[in-house]
Write a protein that holds these residues in place. Structure first.
Motif, PDB file in Angstrom:
ATOM      1  N   PHE A   1     -49.949  19.858  26.695  1.00 56.33           N
ATOM      2  CA  PHE A   1     -50.874  20.096  25.685  1.00 56.33           C
ATOM      3  C   PHE A   1     -50.310  20.014  24.164  1.00 56.33           C
ATOM      4  O   PHE A   1     -50.535  19.421  23.385  1.00 56.33           O
ATOM      5  CB  PHE A   1     -51.933  21.179  25.902  1.00 56.33           C
ATOM      6  CG  PHE A   1     -52.969  21.143  24.622  1.00 56.33           C
ATOM      7  CD1 PHE A   1     -53.997  20.252  24.599  1.00 56.33           C
ATOM      8  CD2 PHE A   1     -52.691  22.149  23.652  1.00 56.33           C
ATOM      9  CE1 PHE A   1     -55.067  20.326  23.721  1.00 56.33           C
ATOM     10  CE2 PHE A   1     -53.619  22.170  22.854  1.00 56.33           C
ATOM     11  CZ  PHE A   1     -54.759  21.333  22.636  1.00 56.33           C
ATOM     12  N   ASP A   2     -49.138  21.059  24.519  1.00 52.41           N
ATOM     13  CA  ASP A   2     -48.509  21.149  22.868  1.00 52.41           C
ATOM     14  C   ASP A   2     -47.813  19.953  22.653  1.00 52.41           C
ATOM     15  O   ASP A   2     -47.657  19.555  21.299  1.00 52.41           O
ATOM     16  CB  ASP A   2     -47.622  22.374  23.058  1.00 52.41           C
ATOM     17  CG  ASP A   2     -48.157  23.852  23.316  1.00 52.41           C
ATOM     18  OD1 ASP A   2     -49.179  23.723  23.104  1.00 52.41           O
ATOM     19  OD2 ASP A   2     -47.492  24.625  23.758  1.00 52.41           O
ATOM     20  N   LEU A   3     -47.104  19.208  23.755  1.00 52.01           N
ATOM     21  CA  LEU A   3     -46.304  18.030  23.204  1.00 52.01           C
ATOM     22  C   LEU A   3     -47.395  16.981  22.637  1.00 52.01           C
ATOM     23  O   LEU A   3     -47.089  16.067  21.717  1.00 52.01           O
ATOM     24  CB  LEU A   3     -45.596  17.735  24.468  1.00 52.01           C
ATOM     25  CG  LEU A   3     -44.458  16.477  24.501  1.00 52.01           C
ATOM     26  CD1 LEU A   3     -43.729  16.702  23.154  1.00 52.01           C
ATOM     27  CD2 LEU A   3     -43.847  16.213  25.621  1.00 52.01           C
TER      28      LEU A   3
ATOM     29  N   CYS B   1     -46.581  15.005  19.411  1.00 48.09           N
ATOM     30  CA  CYS B   1     -46.515  13.934  19.319  1.00 48.09           C
ATOM     31  C   CYS B   1     -47.607  12.950  18.060  1.00 48.09           C
ATOM     32  O   CYS B   1     -47.365  12.033  17.407  1.00 48.09           O
ATOM     33  CB  CYS B   1     -46.849  13.199  20.519  1.00 48.09           C
ATOM     34  SG  CYS B   1     -45.509  13.000  21.535  1.00 48.09           S
ATOM     35  N   ALA B   2     -48.844  13.776  17.993  1.00 46.17           N
ATOM     36  CA  ALA B   2     -49.724  13.545  17.026  1.00 46.17           C
ATOM     37  C   ALA B   2     -49.217  13.520  15.614  1.00 46.17           C
ATOM     38  O   ALA B   2     -49.509  12.567  14.747  1.00 46.17           O
ATOM     39  CB  ALA B   2     -51.145  14.330  17.354  1.00 46.17           C
TER      40      ALA B   2
ATOM     41  N   GLY C   1     -48.230   9.987  15.598  1.00 46.31           N
ATOM     42  CA  GLY C   1     -49.520   9.379  15.646  1.00 46.31           C
ATOM     43  C   GLY C   1     -50.315   9.216  14.019  1.00 46.31           C
ATOM     44  O   GLY C   1     -51.622   9.375  14.328  1.00 46.31           O
ATOM     45  N   PHE C   2     -49.580   9.814  13.270  1.00 45.43           N
ATOM     46  CA  PHE C   2     -50.252   9.968  11.930  1.00 45.43           C
ATOM     47  C   PHE C   2     -51.366  11.063  11.858  1.00 45.43           C
ATOM     48  O   PHE C   2     -52.740  10.926  11.680  1.00 45.43           O
ATOM     49  CB  PHE C   2     -50.851   8.722  11.198  1.00 45.43           C
ATOM     50  CG  PHE C   2     -49.792   7.694  11.423  1.00 45.43           C
ATOM     51  CD1 PHE C   2     -48.810   7.718  10.266  1.00 45.43           C
ATOM     52  CD2 PHE C   2     -49.555   6.716  12.373  1.00 45.43           C
ATOM     53  CE1 PHE C   2     -47.735   6.607  10.390  1.00 45.43           C
ATOM     54  CE2 PHE C   2     -48.427   5.817  12.295  1.00 45.43           C
ATOM     55  CZ  PHE C   2     -47.569   5.704  11.548  1.00 45.43           C
ATOM     56  N   GLY C   3     -51.293  12.099  12.983  1.00 46.89           N
ATOM     57  CA  GLY C   3     -52.159  12.989  12.740  1.00 46.89           C
ATOM     58  C   GLY C   3     -53.177  13.056  14.128  1.00 46.89           C
ATOM     59  O   GLY C   3     -53.798  13.790  14.478  1.00 46.89           O
ATOM     60  N   SER C   4     -53.038  11.922  14.948  1.00 49.67           N
ATOM     61  CA  SER C   4     -53.888  11.898  16.157  1.00 49.67           C
ATOM     62  C   SER C   4     -53.075  11.493  17.329  1.00 49.67           C
ATOM     63  O   SER C   4     -52.219  10.351  17.099  1.00 49.67           O
ATOM     64  CB  SER C   4     -54.904  10.731  16.071  1.00 49.67           C
ATOM     65  OG  SER C   4     -55.502  10.464  16.994  1.00 49.67           O
ATOM     66  N   PRO C   5     -53.406  11.973  18.547  1.00 50.22           N
ATOM     67  CA  PRO C   5     -52.671  11.479  19.650  1.00 50.22           C
ATOM     68  C   PRO C   5     -53.436  10.319  20.273  1.00 50.22           C
ATOM     69  O   PRO C   5     -52.646   9.819  21.135  1.00 50.22           O
ATOM     70  CB  PRO C   5     -52.840  12.849  20.780  1.00 50.22           C
ATOM     71  CG  PRO C   5     -54.086  13.266  20.141  1.00 50.22           C
ATOM     72  CD  PRO C   5     -54.225  12.993  18.759  1.00 50.22           C
ATOM     73  N   PHE C   6     -54.435   9.769  19.533  1.00 49.84           N
ATOM     74  CA  PHE C   6     -54.887   8.608  20.111  1.00 49.84           C
ATOM     75  C   PHE C   6     -54.813   7.467  19.120  1.00 49.84           C
ATOM     76  O   PHE C   6     -54.656   7.332  17.929  1.00 49.84           O
ATOM     77  CB  PHE C   6     -56.355   8.713  20.050  1.00 49.84           C
ATOM     78  CG  PHE C   6     -56.882  10.016  21.058  1.00 49.84           C
ATOM     79  CD1 PHE C   6     -56.683  10.095  22.187  1.00 49.84           C
ATOM     80  CD2 PHE C   6     -57.470  11.097  20.439  1.00 49.84           C
ATOM     81  CE1 PHE C   6     -56.811  10.840  23.188  1.00 49.84           C
ATOM     82  CE2 PHE C   6     -57.565  12.181  21.163  1.00 49.84           C
ATOM     83  CZ  PHE C   6     -57.533  12.244  22.713  1.00 49.84           C
ATOM     84  N   VAL C   7     -54.685   6.167  19.696  1.00 52.26           N
ATOM     85  CA  VAL C   7     -54.510   5.026  18.974  1.00 52.26           C
ATOM     86  C   VAL C   7     -55.718   4.656  17.963  1.00 52.26           C
ATOM     87  O   VAL C   7     -56.768   4.772  18.292  1.00 52.26           O
ATOM     88  CB  VAL C   7     -54.249   3.714  19.839  1.00 52.26           C
ATOM     89  CG1 VAL C   7     -54.355   2.724  19.090  1.00 52.26           C
ATOM     90  CG2 VAL C   7     -53.159   3.916  20.508  1.00 52.26           C
TER      91      VAL C   7
END
Lengths: 419, 98
Positions: free
Chosen positions: A384-386, A390-391, A395-401
């Motif tokens: 979770f922390d990773l 990564c976000a 990811g420009f603030g988000s872990p999702f594309v």
């Protein structure tokens, strides 16, 4: 000693030395390719797709579609690997049997393409054979219908090695390199975990269950069995986890001690998923045979999409091919949380059916998206922390594309200028 | 009886505090290894509208049979409506505002 891959053929990298490469491509027309084709060029040249030596000609495509074999009639192959061009491009680049062109990617030379054949193939028929449907909303069919006018078959040889960008560099382990690592580790059996996901504990237990299944009768005096997480890195869809989060969190399970160096390794394969369900499972079997794996996990609805395939269609197809593929399928059920047992368990093991708390990758993504930290029994805190790290980092603030990630992300690989 | 499709509103400390203040903490159920959640339900037509209006949302037909991946601000809005109305029967009103 020769390294034997899928179809019983020796795996040979098709890569020219720089001086030879320069000579061979001199004066040839340069044709820029999109990322799907660049991924497949790497697949061919490094032996991920062995015994393929290039993009398929018509006889291979027909045999793959109709008989799930290459044109030799023996080698199982389930998905056509084709190179498409428009009529205008074919004329402009002088593409014809006997000619050669240089394929470029990110502005620099990538591969020599020795053209053997230019042909047409009915896309609807291809879609129906491979995906079991010709509906344009199936992502594999949509990809097929987007192909340009004609297909071009011929041999591929890399003239330049790709530069894999961070943080992916340590995970690009082509077949010959990977096989060497397995020997160094002393693993006698290696089981593949196919993924495009950040791991929750259901995934972790899929791997642990597969490790037990694979270990079988081997002695326990040394670690003889490893899990290879082989992440598929390719075209992204909005809402997917970003690639950086996928590869790093998979490896985090090893780094944080849920596995160890003695039984776990993470690598990647460049491939744009076709979501062909059972046929994609067969493709994965061939691919992982080439990576040097002896076993392959297949869960419910492997590589499926929507409701196009039954949950065990892939298992049935793989069963029908036993003796023709050189990898042992390891089948698994879903893992879930049982509050009565107080642990992650399998549908096949636990009988507290009314108490089961099922979870999926989608559900976990939904929790993360809500800004809520899932319990450690469901999602490891280090993972979770990773994901959050990564976000911020990639990811420009988000872990999702999202749109911004697709536009601004650092590409996974580029072609450097020819040395 | 017609089918009901849940939307899971996961409850972190911040949301739990709001529920406690509104005297609604009992609305939470333990859904996943102790993780608290409030479920609001959609009927078939509401589910279809949600999936159309919010294209990133997904109906998890294979495992949980719930509507997932709604944007966070949308979930926050639904949660605030639950607190305001002190009810989980709020989808009609929520969808009117979409």
């Amino acid at each position: 000693m020769a390294e034997i891959g899928h179809g019983g053929k020796e795996i040979k990298e098709r890569i020219l030395e720089p001086a030879e490469a320069k000579k061979r491509i001199q004066g040839l027309k340069q044709y820029p390719i999109r990322s799907q084709l660049a991924n497949e060029v790497i697949g061919i040249a490094y032996g991920f797709f062995s015994p393929l030596e290039g993009f398929m000609g018509k006889a291979d495509v027909e045999a793959v579609c109709k008989k799930m074999r290459l044109k030799d009639g023996k080698t199982v192959w389930s998905i056509p690997i084709v190179f498409d061009m428009s009529n205008e491009e074919i004329a402009q680049y002088g593409v014809k049997p006997g000619a050669s062109i240089v394929l470029t990617y990110t502005g620099n030379p990538m591969a020599l393409f020795e053209i053997e054949e230019v042909y047409e193939y009915d896309k609807k028929s291809l879609a129906k054979d491979v995906y079991g449907t010709d509906e344009a909303k199936h992502p594999g069919c949509a990809r097929t219908y987007a192909y340009k006018d004609k297909f071009v078959g011929g041999k591929i040889t890399l003239v330049n090695r790709p530069k894999i960008n961070e943080p992916f560099t340590p995970y690009f382990l082509p077949p010959l390199q990977l096989r060497k690592i397995f020997k160094e580790k002393g693993w006698k059996r290696i089981v593949a975990h196919q993924t495009r996901n950040v791991p929750h504990t259901g995934h972790e237990w899929l791997m642990k269950g597969a490790w037990f299944q694979t270990y079988g009768e081997l002695p326990m005096d040394k670690p003889y069995v490893g899990v290879l997480v082989n992440a598929i890195i390719g075209e992204k869809r909005k809402g997917d986890y970003i690639d950086e989060a996928i590869i790093l969190t998979q490896d985090e399970l090893r780094k944080s001690g849920y596995f160890g160096d003695h039984n776990h390794l993470t690598s990647l394969t460049f491939w744009d998923m076709r979501y062909a369900g059972p046929r994609e499972a067969v493709f994965h079997a061939a691919l992982r045979t080439n990576l040097g794996l002896t076993h392959h996990m297949f869960g419910r609805d492997h590589a499926g999409v929507g409701t196009y395939y039954g949950p065990y269609d892939a298992h049935r197809l793989l069963e029908s091919l036993q003796g023709e593929i050189n990898i042992v399928p390891v089948y698994s059920e879903n893992w879930l949380y049982c509050p009565h047992c107080g642990e992650i368990t399998s549908e096949s093991l636990c009988n507290h059916k009314k108490e089961w708390q099922k979870f999926s990758g989608t559900l976990i993504r939904s929790i993360v998206q809500d800004g809520v930290k899932p319990p450690r029994l469901i999602f490891r805190p280090e993972v979770f922390d990773l994901v959050l790290e990564c976000a911020e980092k990639y990811g420009f603030g988000s872990p999702f594309v999202d749109e911004e990630y697709l536009k601004k992300r650092t590409p996974v690989f580029v072609m450097p200028p020819l040395a | 009886m017609s089918e009901k499709y849940p939307i899971n509103l996961w409850v972190n400390e911040e949301r739990y505090e709001k529920l406690q203040k509104a005297g609604l903490a009992a609305m939470c159920q333990e859904m996943l290894a102790g993780l608290k959640c409030i479920q609001v339900y959609c009927n078939e037509a509401q589910k279809d509208k949600i999936l159309k209006v919010f294209p990133t949302a997904k109906f998890d037909s294979a495992t949980t049979k719930s509507i997932e991946l709604l944007p966070r601000q949308v979930k926050d809005k639904i949660f605030d409506l639950v607190v305001q109305k002190q009810s989980i029967d709020i989808m009609d009103e929520f969808l009117k505002s979409c």
